[in-house]
Design a protein around this motif. Structure first.
Motif, PDB file in Angstrom:
ATOM      1  N   VAL A  23       4.508   2.029   2.357  1.00 34.84           N
ATOM      2  CA  VAL A  23       3.268   2.435   1.701  1.00 34.84           C
ATOM      3  C   VAL A  23       2.273   1.342   2.071  1.00 34.84           C
ATOM      4  O   VAL A  23       2.350   0.228   1.570  1.00 34.84           O
ATOM      5  CB  VAL A  23       3.423   2.567   0.178  1.00 34.84           C
ATOM      6  CG1 VAL A  23       2.074   2.840  -0.482  1.00 34.84           C
ATOM      7  CG2 VAL A  23       4.404   3.686  -0.165  1.00 34.84           C
TER       8      VAL A  23
ATOM      9  N   PHE B  11      -2.295   7.203  -1.614  1.00 27.43           N
ATOM     10  CA  PHE B  11      -1.173   6.484  -1.002  1.00 27.43           C
ATOM     11  C   PHE B  11      -1.251   6.755   0.489  1.00 27.43           C
ATOM     12  O   PHE B  11      -1.482   7.896   0.895  1.00 27.43           O
ATOM     13  CB  PHE B  11       0.183   7.015  -1.480  1.00 27.43           C
ATOM     14  CG  PHE B  11       0.555   6.736  -2.899  1.00 27.43           C
ATOM     15  CD1 PHE B  11      -0.249   6.012  -3.761  1.00 27.43           C
ATOM     16  CD2 PHE B  11       1.754   7.226  -3.389  1.00 27.43           C
ATOM     17  CE1 PHE B  11       0.127   5.778  -5.073  1.00 27.43           C
ATOM     18  CE2 PHE B  11       2.145   6.992  -4.703  1.00 27.43           C
ATOM     19  CZ  PHE B  11       1.332   6.270  -5.537  1.00 27.43           C
TER      20      PHE B  11
ATOM     21  N   LEU C 103       1.193   6.533   3.748  1.00 23.91           N
ATOM     22  CA  LEU C 103       2.552   6.295   4.223  1.00 23.91           C
ATOM     23  C   LEU C 103       2.506   6.037   5.721  1.00 23.91           C
ATOM     24  O   LEU C 103       1.791   6.715   6.456  1.00 23.91           O
ATOM     25  CB  LEU C 103       3.443   7.516   3.968  1.00 23.91           C
ATOM     26  CG  LEU C 103       3.511   8.060   2.544  1.00 23.91           C
ATOM     27  CD1 LEU C 103       4.499   9.214   2.476  1.00 23.91           C
ATOM     28  CD2 LEU C 103       3.851   6.982   1.550  1.00 23.91           C
TER      29      LEU C 103
ATOM     30  N   LEU D  79       7.338  -0.380  -5.329  1.00 24.60           N
ATOM     31  CA  LEU D  79       6.192   0.530  -5.362  1.00 24.60           C
ATOM     32  C   LEU D  79       5.506   0.471  -6.723  1.00 24.60           C
ATOM     33  O   LEU D  79       4.270   0.482  -6.804  1.00 24.60           O
ATOM     34  CB  LEU D  79       6.603   1.957  -5.015  1.00 24.60           C
ATOM     35  CG  LEU D  79       5.470   2.985  -4.943  1.00 24.60           C
ATOM     36  CD1 LEU D  79       4.331   2.542  -4.034  1.00 24.60           C
ATOM     37  CD2 LEU D  79       6.019   4.342  -4.481  1.00 24.60           C
TER      38      LEU D  79
END
Length: 155
Positions: free
Chosen positions: A32, A57, A59, A74
């Motif tokens: 992330v 977020f 990725l 996270l």
């Protein structure tokens, strides 16, 4: 899915897994790379001014095969984002690389987070003349009162 829902789920799972709607898994060594707030201020095609705020977020499928993001890690990234960015409990939008950067909404299927495909849409269909979707009718279900049939004398 809102940020608070993600945090609640992260407190109950042993691993953080993401997958696409078609079942393709995001590689488990993803990172992330961003947690943030995204604000969009725009005018739709009908002239209405709109604002949209989402948590974001990003990725990234890294070549770092030695690390795997744990739920606690996270959660700590999210907590730092809430503190430093004053991140509110917003709907989450996920960016993930496909042929280009794709934007997804987020759901959870009981085991994995699911990247849900998003679609564009006209927000002002009434103002810009987009017709409502026509009702689909099967020809066999139409009334036959005024129809022309062989030998009926109408042709």
């Amino acid at each position: 899915m809102k940020l608070s829902e993600v945090k609640n789920i992260l407190n109950t799972v042993e691993a953080v897994n993401f997958k696409l709607e078609d079942g393709t898994m995001v590689p488990e060594h993803f990172h992330v790379t961003e947690v943030g707030a995204v604000s969009k201020h725009f005018i739709d095609c009908g002239g209405v001014v709109r604002k949209e705020n989402k948590a974001n977020f990003q990725l990234w499928d890294a070549n770092d095969f030695e690390h795997r993001l744990k739920p606690g890690k996270l959660l700590s990234i999210i907590a730092l984002s809430e503190k430093i960015l004053c991140l509110e409990d917003l709907e989450i939008e996920v960016e993930y690389q496909s042929k280009t950067i794709g934007k997804y909404s987020l759901s959870f299927d009981g085991k994995d987070f699911v990247l849900v495909n998003m679609q564009t849409a006209c927000l002002a269909t009434d103002a810009c003349g987009i017709p409502a979707e026509k009702q689909k009718v099967k020809l066999g279900q139409l009334p036959m009162a005024n129809s022309c049939v062989p030998g009926g004398g109408c042709c």
